[in-house]
Design a protein around this motif. Structure first.
Motif, PDB file in Angstrom:
ATOM      1  N   MET A 103      47.417  96.111 103.156  1.00 20.53           N
ATOM      2  CA  MET A 103      48.827  95.714 103.140  1.00 20.53           C
ATOM      3  C   MET A 103      49.023  94.365 103.807  1.00 20.53           C
ATOM      4  O   MET A 103      49.955  93.643 103.483  1.00 20.53           O
ATOM      5  CB  MET A 103      49.681  96.775 103.824  1.00 20.53           C
ATOM      6  N   VAL A 104      48.171  94.047 104.776  1.00 18.99           N
ATOM      7  CA  VAL A 104      48.189  92.748 105.430  1.00 18.99           C
ATOM      8  C   VAL A 104      46.786  92.172 105.278  1.00 18.99           C
ATOM      9  O   VAL A 104      45.799  92.862 105.551  1.00 18.99           O
ATOM     10  CB  VAL A 104      48.570  92.872 106.924  1.00 18.99           C
ATOM     11  N   ALA A 105      46.706  90.933 104.843  1.00 19.05           N
ATOM     12  CA  ALA A 105      45.401  90.303 104.621  1.00 19.05           C
ATOM     13  C   ALA A 105      44.559  90.331 105.890  1.00 19.05           C
ATOM     14  O   ALA A 105      45.039  89.957 106.962  1.00 19.05           O
ATOM     15  CB  ALA A 105      45.597  88.861 104.150  1.00 19.05           C
ATOM     16  N   PRO A 106      43.308  90.820 105.798  1.00 18.63           N
ATOM     17  CA  PRO A 106      42.453  90.928 106.987  1.00 18.63           C
ATOM     18  C   PRO A 106      42.239  89.585 107.689  1.00 18.63           C
ATOM     19  O   PRO A 106      42.127  89.530 108.905  1.00 18.63           O
ATOM     20  CB  PRO A 106      41.129  91.458 106.446  1.00 18.63           C
ATOM     21  N   GLU A 107      42.221  88.487 106.928  1.00 17.97           N
ATOM     22  CA  GLU A 107      41.987  87.192 107.568  1.00 17.97           C
ATOM     23  C   GLU A 107      43.159  86.760 108.447  1.00 17.97           C
ATOM     24  O   GLU A 107      43.052  85.834 109.230  1.00 17.97           O
ATOM     25  CB  GLU A 107      41.671  86.104 106.531  1.00 17.97           C
ATOM     26  N   ALA A 108      44.300  87.461 108.338  1.00 16.77           N
ATOM     27  CA  ALA A 108      45.448  87.140 109.195  1.00 16.77           C
ATOM     28  C   ALA A 108      45.210  87.608 110.638  1.00 16.77           C
ATOM     29  O   ALA A 108      45.958  87.242 111.529  1.00 16.77           O
ATOM     30  CB  ALA A 108      46.720  87.782 108.636  1.00 16.77           C
ATOM     31  N   GLY A 109      44.171  88.426 110.857  1.00 17.48           N
ATOM     32  CA  GLY A 109      43.857  88.887 112.203  1.00 17.48           C
ATOM     33  C   GLY A 109      44.854  89.900 112.748  1.00 17.48           C
ATOM     34  O   GLY A 109      44.904  90.148 113.939  1.00 17.48           O
ATOM     35  N   PHE A 110      45.636  90.497 111.883  1.00 17.39           N
ATOM     36  CA  PHE A 110      46.655  91.472 112.278  1.00 17.39           C
ATOM     37  C   PHE A 110      46.017  92.844 112.361  1.00 17.39           C
ATOM     38  O   PHE A 110      45.695  93.445 111.357  1.00 17.39           O
ATOM     39  CB  PHE A 110      47.791  91.438 111.251  1.00 17.39           C
ATOM     40  N   ARG A 111      45.805  93.347 113.586  1.00 12.72           N
ATOM     41  CA  ARG A 111      45.114  94.618 113.764  1.00 12.72           C
ATOM     42  C   ARG A 111      45.915  95.605 114.601  1.00 12.72           C
ATOM     43  O   ARG A 111      45.510  96.752 114.748  1.00 12.72           O
ATOM     44  CB  ARG A 111      43.744  94.380 114.367  1.00 12.72           C
ATOM     45  N   HIS A 112      47.051  95.164 115.168  1.00 11.73           N
ATOM     46  CA  HIS A 112      47.871  96.081 115.949  1.00 11.73           C
ATOM     47  C   HIS A 112      49.289  95.534 116.038  1.00 11.73           C
ATOM     48  O   HIS A 112      49.488  94.353 116.277  1.00 11.73           O
ATOM     49  CB  HIS A 112      47.309  96.272 117.354  1.00 11.73           C
ATOM     50  N   GLY A 113      50.261  96.422 115.840  1.00  9.76           N
ATOM     51  CA  GLY A 113      51.656  96.038 115.992  1.00  9.76           C
ATOM     52  C   GLY A 113      52.419  96.033 114.676  1.00  9.76           C
ATOM     53  O   GLY A 113      51.958  96.580 113.676  1.00  9.76           O
ATOM     54  N   PHE A 114      53.582  95.401 114.711  1.00  2.84           N
ATOM     55  CA  PHE A 114      54.486  95.399 113.570  1.00  2.84           C
ATOM     56  C   PHE A 114      54.497  94.047 112.878  1.00  2.84           C
ATOM     57  O   PHE A 114      54.378  93.005 113.521  1.00  2.84           O
ATOM     58  CB  PHE A 114      55.921  95.710 114.028  1.00  2.84           C
ATOM     59  N   ARG A 115      54.688  94.083 111.575  1.00  2.00           N
ATOM     60  CA  ARG A 115      54.852  92.870 110.785  1.00  2.00           C
ATOM     61  C   ARG A 115      55.641  93.240 109.532  1.00  2.00           C
ATOM     62  O   ARG A 115      55.489  94.332 109.002  1.00  2.00           O
ATOM     63  CB  ARG A 115      53.499  92.292 110.409  1.00  2.00           C
ATOM     64  N   THR A 116      56.467  92.330 109.070  1.00  3.08           N
ATOM     65  CA  THR A 116      57.191  92.514 107.816  1.00  3.08           C
ATOM     66  C   THR A 116      56.492  91.657 106.765  1.00  3.08           C
ATOM     67  O   THR A 116      56.284  90.462 106.980  1.00  3.08           O
ATOM     68  CB  THR A 116      58.669  92.106 107.969  1.00  3.08           C
ATOM     69  N   VAL A 117      56.109  92.297 105.647  1.00  9.13           N
ATOM     70  CA  VAL A 117      55.364  91.608 104.589  1.00  9.13           C
ATOM     71  C   VAL A 117      56.007  91.907 103.237  1.00  9.13           C
ATOM     72  O   VAL A 117      56.791  92.846 103.103  1.00  9.13           O
ATOM     73  CB  VAL A 117      53.876  92.050 104.558  1.00  9.13           C
ATOM     74  N   VAL A 118      55.632  91.108 102.254  1.00 10.89           N
ATOM     75  CA  VAL A 118      56.088  91.342 100.883  1.00 10.89           C
ATOM     76  C   VAL A 118      54.894  91.848 100.088  1.00 10.89           C
ATOM     77  O   VAL A 118      53.850  91.196 100.036  1.00 10.89           O
ATOM     78  CB  VAL A 118      56.667  90.049 100.251  1.00 10.89           C
ATOM     79  N   LEU A 119      55.028  93.021  99.501  1.00  6.95           N
ATOM     80  CA  LEU A 119      54.001  93.616  98.641  1.00  6.95           C
ATOM     81  C   LEU A 119      54.621  93.790  97.264  1.00  6.95           C
ATOM     82  O   LEU A 119      55.606  94.520  97.121  1.00  6.95           O
ATOM     83  CB  LEU A 119      53.543  94.974  99.187  1.00  6.95           C
ATOM     84  N   GLY A 120      54.049  93.136  96.291  1.00  3.96           N
ATOM     85  CA  GLY A 120      54.670  93.157  94.971  1.00  3.96           C
ATOM     86  C   GLY A 120      55.965  92.361  95.054  1.00  3.96           C
ATOM     87  O   GLY A 120      55.968  91.201  95.439  1.00  3.96           O
ATOM     88  N   ARG A 121      57.055  93.025  94.756  1.00  7.61           N
ATOM     89  CA  ARG A 121      58.360  92.371  94.862  1.00  7.61           C
ATOM     90  C   ARG A 121      59.203  92.974  95.978  1.00  7.61           C
ATOM     91  O   ARG A 121      60.365  92.641  96.138  1.00  7.61           O
ATOM     92  CB  ARG A 121      59.111  92.485  93.532  1.00  7.61           C
ATOM     93  N   GLU A 122      58.621  93.877  96.747  1.00 11.13           N
ATOM     94  CA  GLU A 122      59.352  94.584  97.803  1.00 11.13           C
ATOM     95  C   GLU A 122      58.933  94.110  99.186  1.00 11.13           C
ATOM     96  O   GLU A 122      57.767  93.817  99.424  1.00 11.13           O
ATOM     97  CB  GLU A 122      59.099  96.092  97.707  1.00 11.13           C
ATOM     98  N   SER A 123      59.889  94.093 100.098  1.00 13.98           N
ATOM     99  CA  SER A 123      59.624  93.776 101.492  1.00 13.98           C
ATOM    100  C   SER A 123      59.340  95.091 102.229  1.00 13.98           C
ATOM    101  O   SER A 123      60.074  96.067 102.055  1.00 13.98           O
ATOM    102  CB  SER A 123      60.845  93.069 102.082  1.00 13.98           C
ATOM    103  N   TRP A 124      58.268  95.105 103.017  1.00  8.53           N
ATOM    104  CA  TRP A 124      57.838  96.307 103.739  1.00  8.53           C
ATOM    105  C   TRP A 124      57.706  95.993 105.226  1.00  8.53           C
ATOM    106  O   TRP A 124      57.283  94.923 105.614  1.00  8.53           O
ATOM    107  CB  TRP A 124      56.475  96.778 103.237  1.00  8.53           C
ATOM    108  N   ARG A 125      58.024  96.966 106.061  1.00  9.93           N
ATOM    109  CA  ARG A 125      57.776  96.910 107.504  1.00  9.93           C
ATOM    110  C   ARG A 125      56.465  97.652 107.725  1.00  9.93           C
ATOM    111  O   ARG A 125      56.353  98.845 107.394  1.00  9.93           O
ATOM    112  CB  ARG A 125      58.926  97.572 108.263  1.00  9.93           C
ATOM    113  N   VAL A 126      55.463  96.965 108.265  1.00 12.00           N
ATOM    114  CA  VAL A 126      54.125  97.532 108.412  1.00 12.00           C
ATOM    115  C   VAL A 126      53.779  97.652 109.894  1.00 12.00           C
ATOM    116  O   VAL A 126      54.040  96.742 110.676  1.00 12.00           O
ATOM    117  CB  VAL A 126      53.068  96.644 107.713  1.00 12.00           C
ATOM    118  N   PHE A 127      53.182  98.783 110.250  1.00  7.97           N
ATOM    119  CA  PHE A 127      52.610  98.955 111.587  1.00  7.97           C
ATOM    120  C   PHE A 127      51.118  99.128 111.412  1.00  7.97           C
ATOM    121  O   PHE A 127      50.663  99.954 110.613  1.00  7.97           O
ATOM    122  CB  PHE A 127      53.192 100.172 112.306  1.00  7.97           C
TER     123      PHE A 127
END
Length: 184
Positions: free
Chosen positions: A103-127
């Protein structure tokens, strides 16, 4: 151009109505801001708890098979929530609504916490949560549109009665403004 009422009674009614309307708008805005914040905190808490449970489950019994969970739709918001579990960089488990790519690109280094991303055409809140050994990475996500729907429902429940009361306050103000200065 409309002029201000010349009578004391008219000025009193006008000032009282404007003050009431401004105070009502301020209260409505404060209600909206507080409800949005509290709802966000509550839903973020649910995402974090779900991620922790998935990390614990995957850490206890990881396997090398790729699984898709087609969980029964037990709630109307079920299709708007998704999860992924990666073990040693490979997708090990995911919900039916989750993509196969992270859901979040691994190269972004996001491994803990919250982030809001766009998947397809929808915005998602990811933990994202990582296992203690670093070999398990879990993403739990919720569509932002579902959060907006919940917020609208909460606001309807709290602001609609206020909106219905505002004309009654205006009528009461008008009545008291006309009847109170009589003895003067």
């Amino acid at each position: 151009m409309k002029r201000a009422p010349r009578s004391l009674q008219g000025r009193l009614v006008l000032v009282t109505l404007l003050t009431t309307a401004l105070l009502w708008l301020a209260a409505a805005l404060a209600t909206w801001v507080d409800a949005r914040h509290e709802l966000g905190e509550l839903l973020d808490g649910h995402l974090a708890q779900a991620a922790a449970l998935l990390v614990a489950q995957q850490t206890a019994a990881p396997d090398d098979e790729h699984h898709t969970i087609d969980a029964p739709r037990m709630h109307r918001y079920s299709p708007q929530v998704a999860f992924q579990v990666f073990h040693e960089g490979r997708l090990a488990l995911r919900s039916a609504d989750a993509p196969e790519l992270p859901m979040v690109a691994p190269e972004a280094g996001f491994r803990h916490g919250f982030r809001t991303v766009v998947l397809g055409r929808e915005s998602w809140r990811v933990f994202a949560a990582q296992g203690a050994e670093g070999d398990v990475l879990v993403y739990v996500a919720e569509q932002m549109a579902s959060r907006a729907e919940i917020l609208q429902a909460v606001l309807r429940g709290s602001l609609l009665p206020l909106a219905l009361a505002l004309p009654l306050l205006g009528l009461a103000t008008l009545w008291s403004g006309r009847s109170s200065p009589g003895p003067l």
